[in-house]
Motif scaffolding. Structure first.
Motif, PDB file in Angstrom:
ATOM      1  N   UNK A  80       1.170  -1.459   0.174  1.00 19.15           N
ATOM      2  CA  UNK A  80       0.010   0.377   0.244  1.00 19.15           C
ATOM      3  C   UNK A  80       1.060   1.684   0.352  1.00 19.15           C
ATOM      4  N   UNK A  81       2.053   1.052   0.201  1.00 17.65           N
ATOM      5  CA  UNK A  81       3.276   2.486   0.576  1.00 17.65           C
ATOM      6  C   UNK A  81       3.343   2.919  -1.037  1.00 17.65           C
ATOM      7  N   UNK A  82       3.437   1.903  -2.117  1.00 14.68           N
ATOM      8  CA  UNK A  82       3.647   2.119  -3.333  1.00 14.68           C
ATOM      9  C   UNK A  82       2.859   3.799  -4.391  1.00 14.68           C
ATOM     10  N   UNK A  91       8.902   3.259  -2.134  1.00 15.35           N
ATOM     11  CA  UNK A  91       8.291   2.145  -2.858  1.00 15.35           C
ATOM     12  C   UNK A  91       7.798   1.330  -1.632  1.00 15.35           C
ATOM     13  N   UNK A  92       8.229  -0.269  -1.570  1.00 15.93           N
ATOM     14  CA  UNK A  92       7.002  -1.428  -0.691  1.00 15.93           C
ATOM     15  C   UNK A  92       7.274  -1.147   0.504  1.00 15.93           C
ATOM     16  N   UNK A  93       9.179  -0.927   0.442  1.00 16.08           N
ATOM     17  CA  UNK A  93       8.812  -0.458   2.492  1.00 16.08           C
ATOM     18  C   UNK A  93       8.553   1.495   3.245  1.00 16.08           C
ATOM     19  N   UNK A  94       7.796   1.815   1.988  1.00 15.99           N
ATOM     20  CA  UNK A  94       7.420   3.564   2.176  1.00 15.99           C
ATOM     21  C   UNK A  94       8.857   4.662   2.562  1.00 15.99           C
ATOM     22  N   UNK A  95      10.066   3.985   1.855  1.00 14.93           N
ATOM     23  CA  UNK A  95      11.129   5.083   1.767  1.00 14.93           C
ATOM     24  C   UNK A  95      10.294   6.454   0.532  1.00 14.93           C
ATOM     25  N   UNK A 118       6.571   0.650  17.705  1.00 15.02           N
ATOM     26  CA  UNK A 118       6.536   1.139  16.678  1.00 15.02           C
ATOM     27  C   UNK A 118       7.187   0.187  15.338  1.00 15.02           C
ATOM     28  N   UNK A 119       8.380  -0.206  15.252  1.00 11.28           N
ATOM     29  CA  UNK A 119       9.015  -0.461  14.418  1.00 11.28           C
ATOM     30  C   UNK A 119       8.890  -2.192  14.668  1.00 11.28           C
ATOM     31  N   UNK A 120       8.530  -2.759  15.850  1.00 11.33           N
ATOM     32  CA  UNK A 120       7.231  -4.108  15.479  1.00 11.33           C
ATOM     33  C   UNK A 120       6.203  -4.419  14.875  1.00 11.33           C
ATOM     34  N   UNK A 121       5.861  -3.451  14.999  1.00  9.92           N
ATOM     35  CA  UNK A 121       4.342  -3.112  13.977  1.00  9.92           C
ATOM     36  C   UNK A 121       4.295  -2.306  12.787  1.00  9.92           C
ATOM     37  N   UNK A 122       5.810  -2.180  11.950  1.00 10.26           N
ATOM     38  CA  UNK A 122       5.602  -1.277  10.756  1.00 10.26           C
ATOM     39  C   UNK A 122       5.148  -2.310   9.897  1.00 10.26           C
ATOM     40  N   UNK A 123       4.017  -2.250   9.068  1.00 12.11           N
ATOM     41  CA  UNK A 123       4.360  -3.239   7.744  1.00 12.11           C
ATOM     42  C   UNK A 123       5.132  -3.260   6.626  1.00 12.11           C
TER      43      UNK A 123
END
Length: 375
Positions: A80-82, A91-95, A118-123
Motif C-alpha cells: 500500500x506504500x507504493x 517504494x514497498x517499504x515506504x521509503x 512502532x518498529x515492531x508493528x511497522x508493516x
C-alpha cells in the motif's frame, strides 16, 4: 578455458589463463547512461537494434570477451506504500525517493524517530506475495545460460542488506544513533528483516540455485575513510544476521557468495570472511586502506577480489593510456595466482567517456598478450 571454468578457477585461487572480465554482470558493474552505451557500441562498430535482454547489448559483451552473464533481481511485493506523490516515489517499504540528476535520492525515512513498539508493528512487505511468475522467468533464463552457454552465471541479490535498509528507513543519523543508544530497536528491526529475507531467499534460490555460479549481496559498511562502526560492534549488531543470510542461501545453491560494500572496510574483512563471504566487491581504491597491494597481501588466500578500477577519478577524468597503465598494475597485483575479476569499481555513470571504459578491457587484453609473448 571456458568462461565458466575461468571464473571458478579464479574464485578458488586456481590458475586461470587470465583474470575474469566482467561488465554488467552484477548490479554494481552496470552501465547506467544510455549515451555511454551508444558510444561504446559505435566504438566497437556495432549498429542496429540492441540484441539480448541484458543491460548492455550482447554484442558488446561478446566483443569485450566478458565472462559473466547476469540473471535475476528483486521480486519485492508491491504494498500500500507504493505511490507517487508531489514528485516523490514511495517504494514497498515506504521509503521516499526524489529524482535528482537521473538518480532516485532518498528524501523520506518512514521509521525515523519511531519507538520500539512502532518498529515492531511497522508493516514490511509480505514475502509470500513475491511475484512467482517473475522468479520462474528468471529460473528459465538461468537454466538456459547454464545449459546452453559457458558463461559464469551471476544471480542478483533478491533482498536488500539489513544495514543499508535500516539506514534508508530510519535515516543514517537516526539509525547510527540507535546502534549506540538503542540497540534493542536495531535488533528488533534486523530480526524482522532477516525473517523477510529468508522467505524470499527460499523461493528465489529454490528456483535459481541449481543454475548459478555466483550470487551477490549488497550492504555498504564503509565511508571513504573508515567503517561506519568498529569490528566489535559489527560482530555484535550485524554479523549474526548477515551470517545467517549467507548460511541460509547456501542451503539452496552451491554458488559462490559475493558481497558488495563500498568504502574503507579493511578492518571488517575478517568478520565478513567469517560470515561466509568468498568474493569482495568493489575494491574502492580511493578509500582508506583499500589498496590492492594491502588487500592481496592480507586476504589474497581467503578472498577473491572483484572490481578495483577507480570510477571516482580515473575513469571519468583519466586518459585511455593512464587507464590501461593502471589496469595492468592492478592485474599484476590482484591477479597474481588468480583470485581476481576485472571490472570498474562501481556503476558506470554519464561522466565516464565510452572510450575510457573500453580502455579497461583493452588494457587487460594487452597485459595478457604481453605475458604470452614473454612466455
Amino acid at each position: 578455458m571456458t568462461h565458466r571454468e575461468r571464473f571458478r578457477a579464479a574464485v578458488t585461487h586456481g590458475r586461470p589463463d587470465r583474470a575474469v572480465f566482467d561488465l554488467c554482470g552484477s548490479p554494481q558493474t552496470d552501465v547506467d547512461d544510455q549515451t555511454v552505451k551508444d558510444e561504446l557500441a559505435a566504438l566497437l562498430g556495432i549498429t542496429g537494434e540492441k540484441r539480448g535482454d541484458y543491460n548492455l547489448d550482447e554484442r558488446i559483451l561478446i566483443a569485450l570477451d566478458i565472462d559473466t552473464r547476469r540473471v535475476g533481481g528483486m521480486p519485492t511485493p508491491r504494498t500500500a506504500f507504493c505511490r507517487e506523490e508531489a514528485g516523490v516515489c514511495y517504494d514497498s517499504f515506504g521509503i521516499g525517493y526524489r529524482r535528482i540528476n537521473g538518480h532516485g535520492e532518498i528524501c523520506h525515512n518512514p521509521l525515523k524517530g519511531r519507538t520500539l513498539a512502532q518498529v515492531e508493528d511497522y508493516p514490511l512487505p509480505d514475502p509470500s506475495r513475491a511475484d512467482a511468475s517473475l522468479i520462474e522467468k528468471w529460473a528459465e533464463k538461468g537454466e538456459f545460460l547454464h545449459t546452453q552457454t559457458d558463461y559464469a552465471v551471476v544471480a542478483e541479490h533478491p533482498v536488500f542488506g539489513v544495514f543499508e535498509l535500516g539506514c534508508w528507513m530510519f535515516g543514517f543519523d537516526d539509525f547510527l544513533f540507535r546502534f549506540a543508544a538503542e540497540p534493542e530497536v536495531v535488533h528488533a528491526f534486523f530480526s524482522r528483516v532477516l525473517d523477510y529475507q529468508k522467505q524470499v531467499i527460499a523461493a528465489y534460490y529454490g528456483a535459481l540455485g541449481p543454475y548459478i555460479d555466483c550470487t551477490t549481496s549488497g550492504d555498504d559498511f564503509g565511508t571513504q575513510k573508515a567503517p561506519f562502526m568498529s569490528a566489535g560492534m559489527f560482530d555484535e549488531m550485524i554479523a549474526p544476521y548477515f551470517a545467517e543470510r549467507v548460511r541460509y542461501t547456501k542451503r539452496f545453491t552451491k554458488a559462490f557468495f559475493k558481497h558488495h560494500t563500498c568504502g574503507s572496510v579493511f578492518g571488517l574483512l575478517p568478520s565478513l570472511i567469517a560470515c561466509g563471504v568468498e568474493i569482495l566487491n568493489p575494491i574502492q581504491p580511493g578509500a582508506a586502506m583499500m589498496e590492492p597491494e594491502r588487500l592481496k597481501e592480507n586476504f589474497g588466500d581467503k578472498l577473491a577480489f572483484w572490481g578495483g578500477v577507480d570510477t571516482q577519478r580515473l575513469l571519468p577524468a583519466g586518459s585511455a593510456g593512464e587507464i590501461k597503465t593502471e589496469v595492468k598494475r592492478i592485474l599484476s597485483v590482484l591477479d597474481k595466482d588468480g583470485g581476481y575479476i576485472l571490472s570498474p569499481a562501481h556503476t558506470i555513470q554519464r561522466d565516464v567517456p565510452a572510450g575510457n571504459l573500453l580502455a579497461v578491457y583493452e588494457g587487460g587484453r594487452e597485459y595478457y598478450g604481453n605475458l604470452t609473448e614473454e612466455r
